[in-house]
Design an enzyme around this catalytic site. Structure first.
Site, PDB file in Angstrom:
ATOM      1  N   GLU A   1     -51.622 -24.398  47.203  1.00  0.00           N
ATOM      2  CA  GLU A   1     -51.307 -25.159  48.405  1.00  0.00           C
ATOM      3  C   GLU A   1     -50.765 -26.520  48.009  1.00  0.00           C
ATOM      4  OE1 GLU A   1     -53.542 -26.729  52.471  1.00  0.00           O
ATOM      5  OE2 GLU A   1     -54.720 -26.139  50.709  1.00  0.00           O
TER       6      GLU A   1
ATOM      7  N   SER B   1     -62.873 -14.445  49.305  1.00  0.00           N
ATOM      8  CA  SER B   1     -61.611 -14.449  50.044  1.00  0.00           C
ATOM      9  C   SER B   1     -61.365 -13.043  50.582  1.00  0.00           C
ATOM     10  CB  SER B   1     -60.465 -14.888  49.132  1.00  0.00           C
ATOM     11  OG  SER B   1     -59.228 -14.823  49.801  1.00  0.00           O
ATOM     12  N   ALA B   2     -60.810 -12.958  51.777  1.00  0.00           N
ATOM     13  CA  ALA B   2     -60.514 -11.667  52.407  1.00  0.00           C
ATOM     14  C   ALA B   2     -59.085 -11.698  52.943  1.00  0.00           C
ATOM     15  CB  ALA B   2     -61.497 -11.379  53.537  1.00  0.00           C
ATOM     16  N   ASN B   3     -58.410 -10.553  52.888  1.00  0.00           N
ATOM     17  CA  ASN B   3     -57.043 -10.498  53.416  1.00  0.00           C
ATOM     18  C   ASN B   3     -57.080 -10.332  54.929  1.00  0.00           C
ATOM     19  OD1 ASN B   3     -57.831  -7.844  53.664  1.00  0.00           O
ATOM     20  ND2 ASN B   3     -56.096  -6.986  52.538  1.00  0.00           N
TER      21      ASN B   3
ATOM     22  N   ARG C   1     -59.985  -9.579  57.807  1.00  0.00           N
ATOM     23  CA  ARG C   1     -60.353 -10.607  58.775  1.00  0.00           C
ATOM     24  C   ARG C   1     -60.296 -10.076  60.206  1.00  0.00           C
ATOM     25  NH1 ARG C   1     -57.098 -15.875  56.319  1.00  0.00           N
ATOM     26  NH2 ARG C   1     -57.830 -15.605  54.177  1.00  0.00           N
TER      27      ARG C   1
END
EC number: 2.7.7.-
Length: 1105
Positions: free
Chosen positions: A477, A416-418, A422
């Site tokens: 989610e 995962s990347a912030n 991105r």
């Protein structure tokens, strides 16, 4: 003069006189490293040569080799341009050991590009040492070996040529801290080496499992929510990506990163990424993989060729080869496994919080509900990154990604990347090295599963406080159906929830609002990050007009490519196509989906978490086995651990299953090594299933089934790259009745268990008092239980309340029932049934060996009867692993019994060859052991009628440990191989059979020091030219039985750990069968038995040519 120096006489006369002086002068004559080998030689051949010593010889040889090199280099460099000629000017290499490129290829590069190549090491002339691996001795004394020179990998040469300039050697240096040389102990390690203590400790950076969500079953939802998210949000944070699930990838990618089995096979000369391995493996016990076949194929096939350095620790310690806790650690550090286990916790925690999680009104049309529904989609922004950095303010505005390794040249995958990351193009599923190329300042942080769990619980606490209808998609989610909340504005509610989430968790959330789940999710995509968007019904078409078709749920790369070929790139263009045309081109379901989604239609409603249709686990990273010997140790241990994991998941979901599917990833023929370190690579996917009658979650059943299925593949274990076990046809497991649906529980159930009373006379008297059949028995056995409360303990059930009166029972039917069933019925009636039978017979006495009780009810007969009942039901009621077999009379004794005596042996086959092995294998272990245990007793009784009755009873009373001897057969012959010499030798010696006596004599002759049956049989073939048959048929039967018992017990002793010995014995037995009628019958009887034993332990059959 030279001839006289070279003559034999001169050699003999001068060899001794100069020996001492030559030894003293050796050190001063050494001029090169190799000179030490021969400088001390006193052989006259050197004295007769033109060289003064070996050192001078080597000096001349080196000069000659250098001249040859310069000549060849001059010719090789003629075709090279001037700018390329001097790449390695001033560089002189010495190649140590096997390398790729090879020794000769490196020499050619030096010739062509201006370098020098030294055939012999010299500190004065060599500038760089080239090698791929070092032996243990050189690793421990690296400074002594290198003399301070740089030790680099051959990729330094290749990459410098590719770059057309001399690259720095520092990134390519061989920093091999630990040796990769296999230890001798590793090849002789016993089974006990598979202990948890061997596992490496888990440190800060944890690996990600990355196994397929489809395979996860119990953990990942089976609907299209993950797939939808994958295609809707180009900026997704990697939580549900199907095609780029984290950490391991690529079943089709190639490269030269070596996997563990290459080292094990002696091909460890590829340039393994040392710093990557050191960073990724030393920081964790293992890494994990994805099961998707296409995740990183676009990253290139040769991405790993420029990476140098070697493993900081043995790579095999982080795979199935040497880590006994590999499977446990694999899932312990898995992000997807965390999501799956969290879903189970969520289901238990919030069960019933929303009226049983059943909201849909079955009487209302789904389409009508969709028209007036309002859906909110809440999603935490960059969940896995945000949680980790929420307390690290210095990282809030910097590009950050979650991964297991921050090695800039590693193949660990971004999970995962912030959003700042991105912006540079960093995406989930990307290799760290590629991410670092795009964003050199990228900060890599490890996982924090405890923090994830805490934030996820806080997140859903807030959602359930504000809304009754919540559908959890993952830990970060969810969908909320707020259609019935008319007293609050939807947008205000969404804003309130987002603000409360931010204040409580410290993480921002985005929200999308729409009339359907589709539009709510699409709105969230636009609202990210930290925003919200409401798409009203009037604005749906306007919003969808310019929306790319690739963002719709269910539209993957293949379907998108087909649509683009038809010039359909936006949803507005897609709406122009009729439903019939779409269904014709793309299929009925896909066409229906495209037509509906392009118009914003979505008939799905917010529901509770659906029950899983299948539960399983798959491991396709780090799966490496050396050879076939691993089948018996490592493969079985791996399957046991995998079955344990699946069993725990079933129990966690409170489910049991009937269909078991074993999935194997087999390396494709000629497939190259994957780019991903220890990945599965390009594989063929194989699977086989089996369905059992009774659903179960028992780990022992799973292990037995998985071993059987694995053996049915007949694979070379070196080609296995992944294994998965999936359980389907699930049913709910009621904790209060756990195990009640199994065949074992049905067979072992006993409605009544009579406890033996110390005073049998009192018990018999009370039974006689209550055995009157003149009054009907109403109300079950309640009154019997009251009257006999001190003497007997009766387990009551629903059956007891509806028992017919004893006076209505057919005595003729009862007298012909098997003794076990009759004893069970007697217990159901409180011990009165036997006395009623005797009363109907006119108070006749019968033999004490009969399963009936006389009318006068003597203490001895009642005690034996009750003992029989306890023995029959003892296994199910006592819960102990050891039990006693009920006494079965000897055939000779049985013939003298009353005609009403019912013998259990009448129900048994005459030989084991009549038993259906496939049926036997499907039985539960306890029942199978009982059947196998009863068969030899039956054979023994038929063939050894001369054994005293007392001996039979004594032998029958010996307990059998089912746990320790899973396939143990025979009740009284378990000690034939006990002692030194074993007991069978004495028994055979006095048997009176010539063949058996000879076998005993051979044992004392050749096998006393090594008690191996194969030695006895081998010498029997060579020493016994003929095998005289027994004098009578009865003697032959007895000899056959005794030899069969000997071999059966030997099989049970050896089948678990020495299958080679069993194979050899039966090869020899087959040869003996051609010479002797005795051995022929023994071979025919034991063939099905050995195959059943092999199938039970290894899941296959033994081929005996």
């Amino acid at each position: 003069m030279k001839r006289s120096l070279g003559s034999n006489s001169s050699n003999n006369s001068g060899s001794g006189s100069n020996k001492k002086s030559k030894k003293n002068n050796n050190p001063s004559n050494q001029k090169t490293l190799g000179a030490a080998w021969g400088a001390a030689s006193s052989r006259s051949s050197f004295r007769s040569s033109p060289f003064s010593d070996f050192g001078s010889y080597m000096e001349v040889k080196n000069r000659k080799l250098q001249n040859q090199f310069e000549t060849e280099a001059s010719a090789a460099s003629r075709g090279v341009s001037g700018s390329e000629k001097l790449i390695f000017q001033g560089v002189s290499i010495f190649v140590d050991g096997f390398t790729i490129p090879s020794h000769q290829e490196l020499k050619g590069y030096m010739m062509k590009y201006g370098g020098r190549f030294e055939n012999y090491f010299s500190r004065r002339s060599v500038t760089h040492i080239i090698c791929s691996n070092l032996p243990d001795s050189k690793v421990k004394n690296l400074r002594t070996f290198s003399r301070g020179l740089p030790v680099v990998k051959p990729t330094w040469i290749v990459d410098s040529i590719s770059a057309n300039r001399l690259l720095g050697w520092v990134p390519y240096q061989l920093d091999q801290l630990n040796d990769t040389q296999p230890k001798l102990s590793a090849f002789f390690a016993p089974r006990s080496h598979l202990t948890p203590q061997m596992a490496s400790p888990v440190t800060s950076f944890q690996p990600d499992t990355g196994y397929s969500e489809a395979e996860e079953g119990s953990s990942i939802r089976a609907d299209d929510s993950e797939e939808a998210r994958d295609h809707i949000d180009d900026e997704i944070d990697g939580v549900y990506i199907e095609n780029t699930t984290p950490e391991l990838t690529e079943q089709t990618g190639t490269g030269d990163l070596k996997s563990s089995e290459m080292n094990a096979e002696g091909l460890g000369n590829y340039d393994i990424e040392e710093k990557e391995v050191s960073s990724e493996l030393q920081s964790t016990t293992n890494l994990h993989s994805t099961s998707d076949n296409k995740s990183v194929h676009a990253n290139g096939k040769n991405g790993g060729k420029s990476i140098a350095t070697a493993a900081g620790s043995s790579t095999r310690r982080h795979s199935t080869l040497e880590d006994p806790n590999f499977v446990e650690n694999y899932f312990k550090n898995s992000r997807l496994h965390f999501i799956g286990t969290w879903r189970n916790r969520y289901r238990k925690r919030f069960h019933g919080s929303s009226n049983g999680l059943k909201w849909a009104d079955s009487g209302q049309n789904t389409a009508e509900m969709a028209k007036k529904s309002t859906i909110i989609h809440i999603d935490l922004d960059c969940f896995f990154v945000s949680v980790v950095i929420k307390n690290r303010l210095e990282l809030h505005d910097k590009p950050v990604a979650v991964c297991h390794s921050d090695n800039p040249k590693g193949t660990a995958e971004i999970s995962s990347a912030n959003y700042p990351a991105r912006a540079y193009g960093v995406k989930a599923g990307m290799f760290v090295r590629h991410a670092k190329d795009l964003c050199p300042q990228l900060v890599i942080v490890p996982y924090n599963f405890e923090a994830y769990e805490e934030v996820a619980d806080q997140f859903y606490d807030i959602l359930h406080r504000h809304c009754r209808k919540v559908q959890a998609l993952s830990c970060d989610e969810a969908f909320l159906d707020v259609s019935d909340l008319s007293d609050v504005e939807t947008e205000v509610l969404a804003s309130t929830i987002r603000n409360e989430i931010l204040e409580t968790t410290g993480c921002s959330a985005s929200a999308g609002i729409g009339g359907t789940m589709l539009m709510a999710r699409l709105a969230t995509r636009v609202a990210k990050p930290a925003g919200q968007l409401y798409i009203s019904a009037e604005k749906v078409e306007e919003f969808l007009d310019q929306l790319p078709v690739g963002t719709l749920p269910g539209v993957g790369s293949v379907l998108k490519e087909k649509l683009v070929k038809q010039n359909i790139q936006t949803c507005g263009q897609l709406r122009l196509i009729s439903k019939d045309s779409l269904q014709k081109d793309f299929g009925v379901k896909t066409g229906e989906m495209l037509w509906s989604y392009s118009r914003g239609l979505d008939l799905r409603s917010v529901t509770a978490v659906q029950e899983s249709k299948s539960i399983g686990a798959e491991v396709n990273w780090g799966v490496r086995f050396r050879d076939q010997q691993d089948v018996f140790i490592l493969v079985q241990h791996f399957l046991q651990c995998l079955c344990k994991e699946v069993s725990l998941r079933l129990q966690g979901c409170e489910m049991i299953g009937r269909t078991f599917t074993l999935k194997i990833k087999k390396r494709k023929k000629d497939a190259e090594e994957p780019t991903k370190y220890m990945g599965c690579g390009d594989c063929d996917n194989l699977s086989r299933s089996i369905t059992v009658p009774a659903a179960t979650d028992d780990i022992e059943v799973l292990q037995r089934i998985s071993k059987k299925l694995f053996g049915s593949f007949c694979l070379d274990v070196k080609e296995v790259r992944g294994v998965g076990l999936q359980v389907s046809k699930l049913d709910s497991a009621d904790p209060s009745n756990k195990g009640s649906r199994t065949l074992k529980s049905w067979l072992s159930s006993a409605p009544a268990v009579v406890q033996i009373e110390q005073d049998d006379n009192v018990f018999a008297a009370k039974v006689r008092e209550n055995s009157d059949c003149n009054r009907p028995v109403t109300g079950g056995v309640s009154r019997l239980r009251e009257s006999n409360s001190e003497e007997s303990s009766i387990q009551s059930g629903d059956t007891n309340s509806s028992l017919p009166p004893m006076c209505y029972l057919d005595m003729e039917v009862l007298e012909n029932l098997p003794p076990e069933l009759l004893s069970e019925l007697d217990g159901t009636y409180g011990g009165k049934l036997f006395e009623l039978i005797e009363k109907k017979r006119g108070k006749r006495r019968i033999n004490c060996n009969s399963p009936h009780v006389s009318l006068d009810g003597t203490a001895a007969s009642i005690k034996e009867l009750k003992s029989l009942s306890v023995k029959i039901h003892g296994l199910s009621t006592s819960g102990e692993k050891e039990y006693k077999e009920p006494y079965v009379p000897h055939p000779s004794i049985a013939r003298t019994s009353n005609q009403h005596t019912i013998e259990m042996t009448d129900l048994l086959p005459s030989s084991l060859s009549q038993v259906d092995v496939s049926v036997l294998q499907e039985l539960p272990e306890e029942l199978r052991a009982d059947v196998l245990g009863a068969f030899p007793s039956h054979r023994r009784q038929q063939s050894s009628s001369d054994v005293p009755k007392e001996t039979c009873k004594k032998q029958d009373e010996e307990p059998i440990d089912l746990k320790g001897t899973e396939n143990e057969i025979g009740l009284s012959f378990s000690s034939l191989w006990f002692g030194n010499p074993p007991l069978w030798t004495e028994k055979f010696k006095v048997s009176g059979n010539c063949t058996m006596e000879k076998l005993s004599a051979i044992y004392f002759k050749v096998a006393q020091s090594r008690p191996m049956l194969s030695l006895v049989l081998q010498h029997a073939i060579s020493e016994m030219s003929s095998f005289p048959d027994a004098a009578s048929a009865s003697d032959l039967d007895k000899a056959i039985y005794d030899v069969c018992e000997l071999l059966k017990q030997y099989i049970n002793l050896k089948v678990g750990g020495d299958i080679e010995e069993i194979y050899l014995c039966f090869r020899l037995l087959k040869r003996l069968a051609a010479r002797s009628q005795l051995f022929l019958q023994v071979y025919e009887i034991l063939s099905p038995f050995i195959q059943a034993s092999i199938s039970e332990h290894y899941g296959g059959s033994l081929s005996i040519p």
